[in-house]
Design an enzyme around this catalytic site. Structure first.
Site, PDB file in Angstrom:
ATOM      1  N   SER A  54       0.670  -1.174   0.012  1.00 49.01           N
ATOM      2  CA  SER A  54      -0.011   0.123   0.033  1.00 49.01           C
ATOM      3  C   SER A  54       0.874   1.117  -0.007  1.00 49.01           C
ATOM      4  O   SER A  54       0.330   2.354  -0.138  1.00 49.01           O
ATOM      5  CB  SER A  54      -0.912   0.037   1.257  1.00 49.01           C
ATOM      6  OG  SER A  54      -0.101   0.092   2.273  1.00 49.01           O
TER       7      SER A  54
ATOM      8  N   THR B 151      -2.063   2.898   3.652  1.00 50.29           N
ATOM      9  CA  THR B 151      -1.168   4.241   3.586  1.00 50.29           C
ATOM     10  C   THR B 151      -0.369   4.275   4.967  1.00 50.29           C
ATOM     11  O   THR B 151      -0.839   3.394   5.773  1.00 50.29           O
ATOM     12  CB  THR B 151      -2.009   5.439   3.555  1.00 50.29           C
ATOM     13  OG1 THR B 151      -2.811   5.380   2.487  1.00 50.29           O
ATOM     14  CG2 THR B 151      -1.341   6.693   4.089  1.00 50.29           C
TER      15      THR B 151
ATOM     16  N   THR C 277       1.891   6.977   0.523  1.00 50.82           N
ATOM     17  CA  THR C 277       1.052   5.906  -0.037  1.00 50.82           C
ATOM     18  C   THR C 277       1.090   5.608  -1.441  1.00 50.82           C
ATOM     19  O   THR C 277       1.396   6.426  -2.231  1.00 50.82           O
ATOM     20  CB  THR C 277      -0.664   6.366   0.293  1.00 50.82           C
ATOM     21  OG1 THR C 277      -1.454   5.340   0.080  1.00 50.82           O
ATOM     22  CG2 THR C 277      -1.041   7.636  -0.526  1.00 50.82           C
TER      23      THR C 277
ATOM     24  N   ARG D 298      -5.011  10.142 -10.796  1.00 53.60           N
ATOM     25  CA  ARG D 298      -5.712  10.129  -9.441  1.00 53.60           C
ATOM     26  C   ARG D 298      -4.812  10.665  -8.268  1.00 53.60           C
ATOM     27  O   ARG D 298      -4.124  10.106  -7.895  1.00 53.60           O
ATOM     28  CB  ARG D 298      -6.764   8.809  -8.936  1.00 53.60           C
ATOM     29  CG  ARG D 298      -7.689   8.819  -8.032  1.00 53.60           C
ATOM     30  CD  ARG D 298      -6.973   8.399  -6.738  1.00 53.60           C
ATOM     31  NE  ARG D 298      -7.638   8.369  -5.597  1.00 53.60           N
ATOM     32  CZ  ARG D 298      -7.358   7.955  -4.316  1.00 53.60           C
ATOM     33  NH1 ARG D 298      -6.012   7.601  -4.059  1.00 53.60           N
ATOM     34  NH2 ARG D 298      -8.116   7.882  -3.314  1.00 53.60           N
TER      35      ARG D 298
ATOM     36  N   THR E 289      -6.092   7.498   7.060  1.00 53.83           N
ATOM     37  CA  THR E 289      -5.736   6.537   6.021  1.00 53.83           C
ATOM     38  C   THR E 289      -7.233   5.872   5.612  1.00 53.83           C
ATOM     39  O   THR E 289      -8.136   6.255   6.504  1.00 53.83           O
ATOM     40  CB  THR E 289      -4.993   5.284   6.564  1.00 53.83           C
ATOM     41  OG1 THR E 289      -5.679   4.513   7.521  1.00 53.83           O
ATOM     42  CG2 THR E 289      -3.436   5.391   6.915  1.00 53.83           C
ATOM     43  N   GLY E 290      -7.440   5.333   4.525  1.00 53.13           N
ATOM     44  CA  GLY E 290      -8.645   4.764   4.202  1.00 53.13           C
ATOM     45  C   GLY E 290      -9.054   5.669   2.860  1.00 53.13           C
ATOM     46  O   GLY E 290      -8.226   6.216   2.149  1.00 53.13           O
TER      47      GLY E 290
END
Ligand code: ASP
Length: 354
Positions: A83, A200, A218, A228, A251-252
């Protein structure tokens, strides 16, 4: 009105005022005993090696920005963390594109890079943007050119494992394209678990003198569109530091955070006296309230279909974390011990609900 289970939702307090909210879901005090010198390092759950490294540097009298960057470099360099950095899962074209940001409390300065290819330590490049330019954020080719100018070596960041995971995603995405799915027996077990990896590393620290710093780095959402950019390199979203108050990171699912600027929000809430954990939970609540406006992002119970996690640390060394869903961990070195702790949360996972 979305159909939250009252038992899950109200028990964790998400329907009430923030201070009183979490009588049910709140974890035992997140603030730990004072460390010699008061230094603390907090990171996302994949950051236990980062918190150890960063605390070593702080204990040796090092600077908190040096500490957190050295900490996350371990994870950026690790091909097994898919990640972040080297071995991160690529975009939809099979190319690894990295995002990172740093922020330094004592000078209230920040630097970031986004959609950076071929450089495995974007956190180091982000720091140079902060220290060696008049800008805050460089993206894509410009960020790569800048990294090269500073002597960074280009390398292919795609490992065999991350390439294989990408190819499997590509081949199984649609029955209406020209890619045949692999025979199921040809898919190694280890790849099945990485099909949609998010992840991340965020690491924030305060030293004994009350100097704060943070970093978030990340490879972003796997299979994202080329170009992106997530929340990690956006100051105020994936990272924010105010030396008078504290630091926060995330994170997420970056898209949700980008539209809420949660790190800024968390630091501001701590500035109004909220504990780090309460401030993180309040940010989770804000995300949920806005997500309800977008039905495609909600499950049948009106809950977000994604995960989002916040980490916070104040100048006094108190810390906390919260996730939308139960089960999140975060790493904390409090100067005495380095361990993973349970993050607070708003919702139980579906299988846990009775
Ligand atoms: N927040 C990252 C992004 O949206 C991804 C993650 O942490 O899973 O790029």
């Amino acid at each position: 009105m979305a159909k939250y289970s009252r038992r899950d939702f109200l028990k964790t307090g998400a329907g009430a005022g923030a201070a009183a909210l979490f009588a049910g879901g709140r974890l035992p005090s997140a603030a730990a005993a004072a460390s010699p010198g008061g230094a603390r390092v907090v990171a996302s759950g994949n950051g236990i090696r980062a918190t150890a490294k960063a605390m070593d540097i702080l204990m040796a009298g090092g600077d908190p920005l040096d500490a957190v960057i050295a900490g996350v470099n371990i994870v950026e360099d690790d091909p097994n963390d898919m990640s972040v950095g080297y071995g991160g899962l690529p975009n939809e074209d099979g190319v690894v594109e990295l995002d990172a940001s740093v922020m330094y409390g004592p000078t209230h300065t920040a630097g970031a890079v986004a959609a950076l290819r071929n450089i495995k330590n974007p956190s180091k490049v982000a720091r140079l943007v902060m220290e060696r330019t008049d800008h805050v954020l460089l993206v894509g080719k410009g960020a790569l050119k800048f990294a090269r100018a500073h002597g960074f070596r280009e390398e292919d960041l795609l490992t065999e494992k991350s390439r294989a995971a990408w190819l499997r995603w590509k081949e199984t995405m649609s029955v209406r394209d020209n890619w045949f799915p692999p025979k199921s027996e040809s898919v190694p077990e280890e790849l099945r678990s990485v099909m949609n990896t998010q992840g991340t590393i965020n690491c924030i620290a305060v030293d004994g003198a009350g100097r704060l710093a943070g970093v978030t780095t990340t490879s972003g959402l796997s299979w994202k569109l080329s170009g992106r950019v997530g929340d990690s390199p956006i100051i105020g979203a994936g990272l924010y530091v105010d030396n008078d108050i504290g630091a926060a990171g995330s994170t997420g699912r970056g898209e949700a955070n980008l539209q809420t600027c949660a790190s800024f929000r968390i630091v501001a809430a701590m500035g109004r006296g909220m504990s780090p954990e309460q401030a993180c939970l309040e940010a989770c609540e804000a995300i949920i309230a806005k997500t309800k406006l977008v039905p495609r992002l909600c499950d049948a119970d009106g809950r977000p279909k994604f995960g989002l996690n916040f980490y916070a640390l104040n100048k006094k060394g108190e810390f906390g974390a919260a996730c939308l869903y139960q089960g999140g961990k975060y790493a904390v070195h409090d100067g005495a011990e380095n361990k993973l702790r349970d993050a607070a949360y708003l919702f139980k996972r579906r299988q846990d609900r009775g």
